[in-house]
Design a protein around this motif. Structure first.
Motif, PDB file in Angstrom:
ATOM      1  N   ARG A 111      44.938  18.511  70.985  1.00 46.01           N
ATOM      2  CA  ARG A 111      44.019  19.481  70.360  1.00 46.01           C
ATOM      3  C   ARG A 111      44.563  20.043  69.047  1.00 46.01           C
ATOM      4  N   TYR A 112      45.581  19.423  68.492  1.00 43.84           N
ATOM      5  CA  TYR A 112      46.204  20.017  67.299  1.00 43.84           C
ATOM      6  C   TYR A 112      45.233  20.067  66.118  1.00 43.84           C
ATOM      7  N   SER A 113      44.320  19.109  66.035  1.00 41.24           N
ATOM      8  CA  SER A 113      43.401  19.062  64.886  1.00 41.24           C
ATOM      9  C   SER A 113      42.370  20.184  64.922  1.00 41.24           C
ATOM     10  N   GLU A 114      42.213  20.843  66.085  1.00 36.46           N
ATOM     11  CA  GLU A 114      41.211  21.906  66.229  1.00 36.46           C
ATOM     12  C   GLU A 114      41.789  23.281  65.927  1.00 36.46           C
ATOM     13  N   GLY A 115      43.037  23.348  65.608  1.00 36.17           N
ATOM     14  CA  GLY A 115      43.641  24.623  65.264  1.00 36.17           C
ATOM     15  C   GLY A 115      44.625  25.099  66.307  1.00 36.17           C
ATOM     16  N   MET A 164      43.163  26.673  69.579  1.00 35.58           N
ATOM     17  CA  MET A 164      42.732  25.715  70.598  1.00 35.58           C
ATOM     18  C   MET A 164      43.918  25.077  71.306  1.00 35.58           C
ATOM     19  N   SER A 181      44.325  25.342  75.267  1.00 29.22           N
ATOM     20  CA  SER A 181      44.490  24.115  76.046  1.00 29.22           C
ATOM     21  C   SER A 181      45.752  24.164  76.890  1.00 29.22           C
ATOM     22  N   THR A 204      48.418  22.161  62.369  1.00 26.54           N
ATOM     23  CA  THR A 204      47.265  22.792  62.994  1.00 26.54           C
ATOM     24  C   THR A 204      45.959  22.188  62.526  1.00 26.54           C
ATOM     25  N   GLY A 205      45.974  21.254  61.631  1.00 30.58           N
ATOM     26  CA  GLY A 205      44.752  20.618  61.154  1.00 30.58           C
ATOM     27  C   GLY A 205      44.072  21.342  60.024  1.00 30.58           C
ATOM     28  N   LYS A 206      44.615  22.400  59.551  1.00 33.54           N
ATOM     29  CA  LYS A 206      43.978  23.155  58.450  1.00 33.54           C
ATOM     30  C   LYS A 206      44.283  22.497  57.106  1.00 33.54           C
TER      31      LYS A 206
END
Length: 268
Positions: A143-147, A150, A154, A266-268
């Motif tokens: 779930r790292y791409s969702e922030g 999240m 998770s 974090t995907g940001k």
């Protein structure tokens, strides 16, 4: 089985001279009876019997005798509780020990993988590692791409799932801990009822009438308490092991989030 056979062989070697002497004594006494019927046989067999009884006393023999004296009808359910409780406890102990992970080593591997190959390399590391901590890491990395929020959610959600898996089976151990003394007390009550029935049928109170029922009552109670004590020790060990694993999961999860923030994944 080999130890048991060896004990039987040793017992045979020790008791062979005794039995031989006993047979010789019997043959001599038979010959004396044929020649002089008035003569009394020697008291050697009685002495031999005392020696045999003294040699046969052992822990297993005592347990067997007490089990029979306590009436197998009431003692068998208590024994079943012990067997089933120990089976579940040993399965939990093995599972919990296999679930133990060196979290420091795993975190070091994950951090190195993140630095060299990114998240996919870190997921390969966690997937190849057994244990609840590695499973939680895998869910967080997925779930790292969702922030980062999240990732934290998770980890918390899947941590609850892993905790439930660790506690699986403890309810059965707790059941047998409670059930064994209850069955023992039931044997106590039934034994006392039998003792009072004997008194009522005889119309008199004497030790010989009530001794049997009281003995069953006491033996079943002791058996139930012993089983509960043994299973309680295993239960407390499992609970302590689960608490240790949960603490490791929580500490490792916090460290993983810090590592993700440090590497800005974090995907940001």
């Amino acid at each position: 089985m080999r130890k048991l056979i060896a004990l039987f062989m040793l017992a045979g070697i020790l008791f062979a001279p005794v039995f031989a002497n006993a047979q010789e004594a019997e043959s001599d006494s038979a010959a004396q009876e044929e020649t002089t019927p008035v003569a009394e046989p020697a008291a050697t067999p009685a002495i031999v019997d005392d020696e045999i009884v003294a040699e046969e006393v052992g822990f297993h023999q005592v347990v067997k005798e007490k089990f029979i004296e306590g009436d197998p009808i009431y003692m068998t359910p208590v024994l079943i509780c012990l067997i089933l409780g120990l089976a579940v406890a040993l399965e939990r102990i093995i599972t919990l020990n296999l679930s133990t992970t060196n979290t420091k080593k795993l975190l070091a591997k994950v951090e190195d993988a993140l630095s060299s190959g990114g998240v996919e390399a870190a997921k390969d590391v966690t997937k190849s590692t057994k244990g609840p901590v590695a499973s939680i890491f895998t869910q967080g990395l997925m779930r790292y791409s969702e922030g980062i929020e999240m990732v934290e959610k998770s980890i918390i959600s899947y941590g609850s799932v892993e905790m439930g898996r660790l506690e699986k089976g403890l309810v059965w151990i707790s059941l047998f801990i409670s059930l064994a003394p209850m069955l023992g007390f039931m044997g106590t009550v039934i034994g006392m009822i039998g003792a009072f029935d004997s008194i009522e049928a005889a119309g008199d109170i004497s030790p010989s009438l009530v001794a049997g029922g009281i003995k069953i009552a006491l033996l079943t109670t002791v058996a139930g308490l012993i089983v509960a004590i043994i299973l309680q020790l295993f239960y407390n060990y499992c609970v302590a092991k689960i608490d240790s694993l949960v603490n490791d999961m929580e500490d490792a999860s916090i460290t993983l989030v810090d590592i993700l923030v440090k590497h800005k994944l974090t995907g940001k």
